[in-house]
Design a protein around this motif. Sequence first.
Motif, PDB file in Angstrom:
ATOM      1  N   LEU A 237       2.160   3.680   8.842  1.00  0.00           N
ATOM      2  CA  LEU A 237       1.919   2.360   8.269  1.00  0.00           C
ATOM      3  C   LEU A 237       3.211   1.538   8.221  1.00  0.00           C
ATOM      4  O   LEU A 237       3.177   0.308   8.294  1.00  0.00           O
ATOM      5  N   THR A 238       4.345   2.225   8.114  1.00  0.00           N
ATOM      6  CA  THR A 238       5.623   1.518   8.095  1.00  0.00           C
ATOM      7  C   THR A 238       5.873   0.841   9.430  1.00  0.00           C
ATOM      8  O   THR A 238       6.328  -0.309   9.486  1.00  0.00           O
TER       9      THR A 238
ATOM     10  N   ASP B 276       1.035   6.246  -0.522  1.00  0.00           N
ATOM     11  CA  ASP B 276       0.389   6.610   0.734  1.00  0.00           C
ATOM     12  C   ASP B 276       1.404   7.314   1.636  1.00  0.00           C
ATOM     13  O   ASP B 276       2.487   6.808   1.907  1.00  0.00           O
ATOM     14  N   ARG B 277       1.061   8.498   2.110  1.00  0.00           N
ATOM     15  CA  ARG B 277       1.994   9.306   2.896  1.00  0.00           C
ATOM     16  C   ARG B 277       1.849   9.087   4.401  1.00  0.00           C
ATOM     17  O   ARG B 277       2.466   9.796   5.188  1.00  0.00           O
ATOM     18  N   ARG B 278       1.050   8.107   4.797  1.00  0.00           N
ATOM     19  CA  ARG B 278       0.882   7.837   6.222  1.00  0.00           C
ATOM     20  C   ARG B 278       2.069   7.003   6.717  1.00  0.00           C
ATOM     21  O   ARG B 278       2.093   5.791   6.609  1.00  0.00           O
ATOM     22  N   HIS B 279       3.048   7.691   7.291  1.00  0.00           N
ATOM     23  CA  HIS B 279       4.298   7.038   7.662  1.00  0.00           C
ATOM     24  C   HIS B 279       4.111   6.003   8.766  1.00  0.00           C
ATOM     25  O   HIS B 279       4.922   5.086   8.901  1.00  0.00           O
TER      26      HIS B 279
ATOM     27  N   GLU C 108       0.825  -1.206   0.000  1.00  0.00           N
ATOM     28  CA  GLU C 108       0.000   0.000   0.000  1.00  0.00           C
ATOM     29  C   GLU C 108       0.862   1.260   0.000  1.00  0.00           C
ATOM     30  O   GLU C 108       0.620   2.204  -0.752  1.00  0.00           O
ATOM     31  N   ARG C 109       1.889   1.257   0.832  1.00  0.00           N
ATOM     32  CA  ARG C 109       2.769   2.431   0.928  1.00  0.00           C
ATOM     33  C   ARG C 109       3.554   2.622  -0.363  1.00  0.00           C
ATOM     34  O   ARG C 109       3.731   3.749  -0.833  1.00  0.00           O
ATOM     35  N   HIS C 110       4.037   1.525  -0.907  1.00  0.00           N
ATOM     36  CA  HIS C 110       4.949   1.618  -2.054  1.00  0.00           C
ATOM     37  C   HIS C 110       4.225   1.941  -3.355  1.00  0.00           C
ATOM     38  O   HIS C 110       4.684   2.759  -4.145  1.00  0.00           O
TER      39      HIS C 110
END
Length: 200
Positions: A75-76, A70-73, A64-66
């Motif tokens: 999530l990492t 998605d800029r919601r850090h 999702e992030r990659h």
Amino acid sequence: MTPRSRIVWTSVGIALSIGLPCVGTSVVSAYSDSTQHSNASLHALLESVGGVLAILVAAILVFERHNTGDRRHHLTWLSAGFAFMGVLDVMHAATVDPNTSVWLHSMAVLGGGVAFALAWTEDRLFSKRFEPVLPWAALCLATLIGIATFAYPSGVPEMIQGTRFTSSAIALNAVGGVGFLIAAVFFVSRFHLEYDLTDW
């Protein structure tokens, strides 16, 4: 979303996350005797399924992030926590030694709780360059802990005495539990600030 709706959704979330585990524990305690009806195979199966699902969730969050930008850090950190817990819980399911089993599960709770709690930091602890590596680092760390545990079981701290958990086991799980509570506050706060149901 109106203030009343946010309160309702928050209340439902708290009820589900706290109420359901309490009800489940009560039902199991009332209708089973763990000393006579323990089913090691079923326990291993459930733990394995839970571990694999956690790893899959971690992979979905990374994807999702990659791929969506998605800029919601945070999530990492969540993906790192899920990966760490998933690997150790699968290994926990594979062991038959009670002390090693409790150690692996306690480490999974500790690592997952700490990673989830670090969601508060967003991207302030590491540079954006290092951020994509974090879930992989968590997965590798959990794998190393598991391998070291199986290779040197004598080095594992005492986790149980008779039928009771030792102070070490209680401490590991307590710290992890506090981490999950801190993460819960983070998501409730985000939900009230941004009205995003995915935080719920």
